[in-house]
Design an enzyme around this catalytic site. Structure first.
Site, PDB file in Angstrom:
ATOM      1  N   GLU A 100     -26.144-126.347  22.196  1.00 20.62           N
ATOM      2  CA  GLU A 100     -25.453-126.772  20.979  1.00 20.62           C
ATOM      3  C   GLU A 100     -24.128-126.029  20.845  1.00 20.62           C
ATOM      4  O   GLU A 100     -24.045-124.827  21.145  1.00 20.62           O
ATOM      5  CB  GLU A 100     -26.348-126.483  19.776  1.00 20.62           C
ATOM      6  CG  GLU A 100     -25.751-126.856  18.435  1.00 20.62           C
ATOM      7  CD  GLU A 100     -26.601-126.397  17.266  1.00 20.62           C
ATOM      8  OE1 GLU A 100     -26.487-127.004  16.186  1.00 20.62           O
ATOM      9  OE2 GLU A 100     -27.385-125.428  17.434  1.00 20.62           O
ATOM     10  N   LYS A 201     -27.833-134.338  14.236  1.00 17.04           N
ATOM     11  CA  LYS A 201     -28.657-133.244  13.722  1.00 17.04           C
ATOM     12  C   LYS A 201     -28.888-133.406  12.226  1.00 17.04           C
ATOM     13  O   LYS A 201     -27.958-133.598  11.453  1.00 17.04           O
ATOM     14  CB  LYS A 201     -27.979-131.905  14.017  1.00 17.04           C
ATOM     15  CG  LYS A 201     -28.796-130.682  13.590  1.00 17.04           C
ATOM     16  CD  LYS A 201     -28.049-129.397  13.933  1.00 17.04           C
ATOM     17  CE  LYS A 201     -28.811-128.153  13.515  1.00 17.04           C
ATOM     18  NZ  LYS A 201     -28.054-126.914  13.823  1.00 17.04           N
ATOM     19  N   CYS A 233     -31.678-127.456  17.623  1.00 15.43           N
ATOM     20  CA  CYS A 233     -31.737-126.130  17.002  1.00 15.43           C
ATOM     21  C   CYS A 233     -32.642-126.066  15.763  1.00 15.43           C
ATOM     22  O   CYS A 233     -33.853-126.141  15.879  1.00 15.43           O
ATOM     23  CB  CYS A 233     -30.313-125.655  16.681  1.00 15.43           C
ATOM     24  SG  CYS A 233     -30.181-123.839  16.505  1.00 15.43           S
TER      25      CYS A 233
END
Length: 533
Positions: A100, A201, A233
């Site tokens: 990321e 995300k 994440c």
């Protein structure tokens, strides 16, 4: 599946599930790990790579740059990506995952990130190969480079970048005031360069430069007959999308770009990512940044109950990036080491621990089936409180030798049977937390944890510790969890993962009959009660 027989890979030689650091060992493609799901059929496998990237960061991320300046900066990181994709492909890898924010770095404002963004088309609406047709969508230089990277090296490429999408304030109540969305986005390209998937995300972490998507996306893509889920994440700490993708879509393989800030004793990258893969019994391809200032390191390829196939963790900033490659079973539920496969015929192992039983005070007690009495004296009185990441845990200290302790917090009662060889000056404690975690949350936890304290003071129990000398000769940890989502961790000296051949996770319990070979930093059952978030 046909693979070159002379390919060398960075993973372990011995038993399946003994995760090793990347620099330790190699094996060749004709050396097969043990399996027990089907003795008649060759289990399917693929070869995966993840790259922990030492990112070229922008010196002043708040300053707004021109598009050409942004492209020049991103080109530095993309050049490294190209080198690693080429190296992985030469080693036989079929897929590579990059971290990321790995293309441009971190710390941007909404305005300063804008020149780094591209308008990524929806691959489900119309197929597009940016390498073959770069002019079909203007100002998509990064997409073109990633597409050609995949095509030139005949490897599936997964990367993280920024997506901008125009919207109408009048028609879309979620549309930002500046008339466009900015998304933290994962993209996947198949080995011929076709854009396979993009994912926005959903659970942002201190990312004011990006927008939360109006709805959570459940994204998958299929390459070389394997279906992958994709999220990023902080998403892994929440049920949506991480668990939902696994449970609702039946995904057994997940690509996971991350910029994970380590938080010992419970949420170091390699700790939690292996724990999640074991708890969900899936393959997780985790690529982290390598950035000491932000406590970022820890990448790996994890395979269900087998744990880490290969991982890397090095807090030394100068050590730089690392390419990890491993052979991965397509279905991790069909891979176990031989001890695990034979365990069902081992009466002693199966009967050593009974189901939890409860005394008159409603505290679970672990009984030995033969004696039908507590294995040791029950210690419940000597407790104290200390914090982990802002959460107040109830702890009880451990004594050298063999013991049985129990500690409760709210409705959660944790218990531990252990034998340890305590080194002078080291203090260990066993703790419980049942409550809403609010620091960078909120999300609801039920956690049992064994920790090495930083010093002799109670308040140091729960602080970050990276070295230990005390070994545990046996260990059994369990609890009366109210959630079915429990993720197991066993972390040893130097922030390393205890080989899964030395411990097992079953029925929401950690068991090590013969002990953990390296000194113990911590062990935990990390429960997520998603419904109470």
């Amino acid at each position: 599946m046909s693979l070159p027989m002379t390919v060398a890979f960075l993973v372990f030689l011995a038993a399946r599930g003994n995760g090793v650091r990347a620099q330790d060992l190699k094996f060749t493609a004709n050396e097969r790990p043990s399996r027990c799901c089907d003795n008649d059929l060759e289990a399917q496998e693929y070869v995966a790579a993840v790259y922990e990237h030492d990112v070229f960061v922008v010196p002043d991320p708040h300053r707004v740059r021109s598009r050409s300046s942004a492209l020049e900066h991103m080109g530095k990181n993309l050049k490294v990506f190209e080198e690693q994709a080429k190296a992985a492909s030469k080693e036989g890898a079929q897929i590579i995952v990059f971290p990321e924010d790995g293309i441009y770095g971190m710390g941007f404002t909404r305005e300063s990130i804008f020149p780094f963004l591209e308008e990524i088309p929806d691959p489900l609406e119309k197929p597009w190969n940016p390498c073959l047709h770069p002019d079909l969508h203007p100002n998509t230089e990064v997409l073109n480079i990633l597409s050609c990277m995949a095509s030139n090296n005949r490897i599936v490429v997964v990367a993280n970048m920024g997506d901008k999408q125009n919207c109408s304030i009048k028609q879309d109540p979620h549309c930002p005031k500046d008339g466009h969305y900015q998304f933290n986005t994962d993209v996947a390209f198949e080995s011929e360069g076709l854009l396979l998937a993009k994912y926005h995300k959903y659970n942002l972490f201190l990312e004011s430069q990006f927008d939360t998507p109006p709805k959570c996306e459940h994204v998958t893509f299929t390459a070389f007959s394997v279906t992958f889920g994709m999220f990023t994440c902080f998403d892994i700490l929440f049920k949506d999308p991480s668990v939902e993708v696994v449970e609702k879509l039946g995904v057994r393989n997940v690509v996971f770009p991350t910029a994970w800030m380590n938080a010992l004793p419970l949420r170091d990258a390699i700790q939690y990512h292996q724990a999640w893969a074991m708890g969900e019994n899936v393959n997780l391809l985790s690529a982290n940044q390598h950035h000491a200032l932000f406590k970022m390191t820890g990448s790996g390829i994890y395979s269900g109950q087998s744990g880490a196939l290969v991982y890397y963790h090095d807090s030394d900033w100068s050590s730089g990036g690392k390419l990890l490659i491993a052979r991965v079973p397509t279905d991790p539920t069909c891979y176990r080491d031989e001890n695990y496969c034979n365990k069902i015929t081992d009466t002693e192992e199966r009967n050593h621990y009974s189901e939890q039983k409860t005394d008159n005070n409603a505290i679970p007690i672990l009984l030995n089936e033969k004696s039908q009495s507590p294995t040791t004296n029950f210690i419940i009185e000597d407790t104290f409180q200390s914090k982990i990441e802002g959460d107040t845990y109830t702890f009880t200290p451990l004594q050298n030798g063999t013991g049985h302790v129990s500690v409760c917090d709210n409705t959660l009662c944790c218990q531990l049977d252990y034998t340890m060889s305590q080194k002078e000056g080291e203090v260990y404690a066993f703790g419980a937390f049942d409550g809403l975690h609010t620091f960078n949350g909120p999300y609801y936890l039920q956690v049992c944890t064994l920790v090495k304290c930083a010093s002799g003071s109670h308040s140091s129990c729960g602080q970050a510790v990276t070295s230990a000398s005390t070994t545990f000769l046996s260990l059994h940890m369990s609890a009366n969890f109210s959630t079915s989502y429990v993720y197991p961790e066993v972390t040893t000296d130097g922030v390393s993962l205890a080989p899964s051949s030395e411990w097992k996770y079953e029925a929401q319990a950690i068991t090590s009959r013969k002990g953990i070979s390296k000194p113990m930093l911590s062990a935990a059952l990390y429960g997520r009660w998603y419904e109470r978030d």
